[in-house]
Design a protein around this motif. Sequence first.
Motif, PDB file in Angstrom:
ATOM      1  N   SER A 106       0.915  -1.227   0.049  1.00  0.00           N
ATOM      2  CA  SER A 106      -0.065  -0.044   0.066  1.00  0.00           C
ATOM      3  C   SER A 106       1.035   1.397   0.200  1.00  0.00           C
ATOM      4  N   SER A 107       1.986   0.981   0.365  1.00  0.00           N
ATOM      5  CA  SER A 107       3.022   2.438   0.439  1.00  0.00           C
ATOM      6  C   SER A 107       3.391   2.781  -1.061  1.00  0.00           C
ATOM      7  N   LYS A 108       3.131   1.733  -2.139  1.00  0.00           N
ATOM      8  CA  LYS A 108       3.677   2.081  -3.508  1.00  0.00           C
ATOM      9  C   LYS A 108       2.504   2.123  -4.465  1.00  0.00           C
ATOM     10  N   ILE A 109       1.365   2.192  -3.730  1.00  0.00           N
ATOM     11  CA  ILE A 109       0.087   2.615  -5.032  1.00  0.00           C
ATOM     12  C   ILE A 109       0.416   4.044  -5.561  1.00  0.00           C
ATOM     13  N   SER A 110       0.058   3.927  -6.788  1.00  0.00           N
ATOM     14  CA  SER A 110      -0.140   5.303  -7.442  1.00  0.00           C
ATOM     15  C   SER A 110      -1.260   5.390  -8.457  1.00  0.00           C
ATOM     16  N   ALA A 111      -1.468   6.580  -8.912  1.00  0.00           N
ATOM     17  CA  ALA A 111      -2.618   6.983  -9.479  1.00  0.00           C
ATOM     18  C   ALA A 111      -2.345   7.924 -10.627  1.00  0.00           C
ATOM     19  N   GLU A 112      -2.912   7.604 -11.991  1.00  0.00           N
ATOM     20  CA  GLU A 112      -2.844   8.656 -13.029  1.00  0.00           C
ATOM     21  C   GLU A 112      -4.168   8.794 -13.667  1.00  0.00           C
TER      22      GLU A 112
END
Length: 137
Positions: A106-112
């Motif tokens: 969860s510390s590396k979740i990303s969104a674009e």
Amino acid sequence: MKLVKYNPLNDYVPSTFGGLIENMLHDGRNDGSFYPPVDIIKNDDGIVLNVFAPGMGKSDFELNVEHNTLKISGERKLNKEVNYTKRESSFGNFERSFNLADTIDSSKISAEYINGVLKVTLPLDKKKIEKKMIEVK
């Protein structure tokens, strides 16, 4: 060219049962609620969520992770300056929740947000998915 007799009630009373059902489905949906569809894709690196929300901006979304739950919320705003003849798209607030597996980092979740699609990448934590062979004695 085909000539069709004009009926002034066509805009208000559908001529077929299918048209009646279609009007009920679409008109009932425009009550200020918006529920964007989501495609979930699993690959070797993790999971990708594609949230289809055209007409929104990056700042219209809020993503939070709490207790292994990803919450995606936002608002698709209706342009009240436009005079719609018929509106089939939905507008309003929404919130979608997804339970995260323990193997998601969860510390590396990303969104674009590109071309009306919010792409949320949920990477796997490689340390948590290592397989061990246990010998039975």
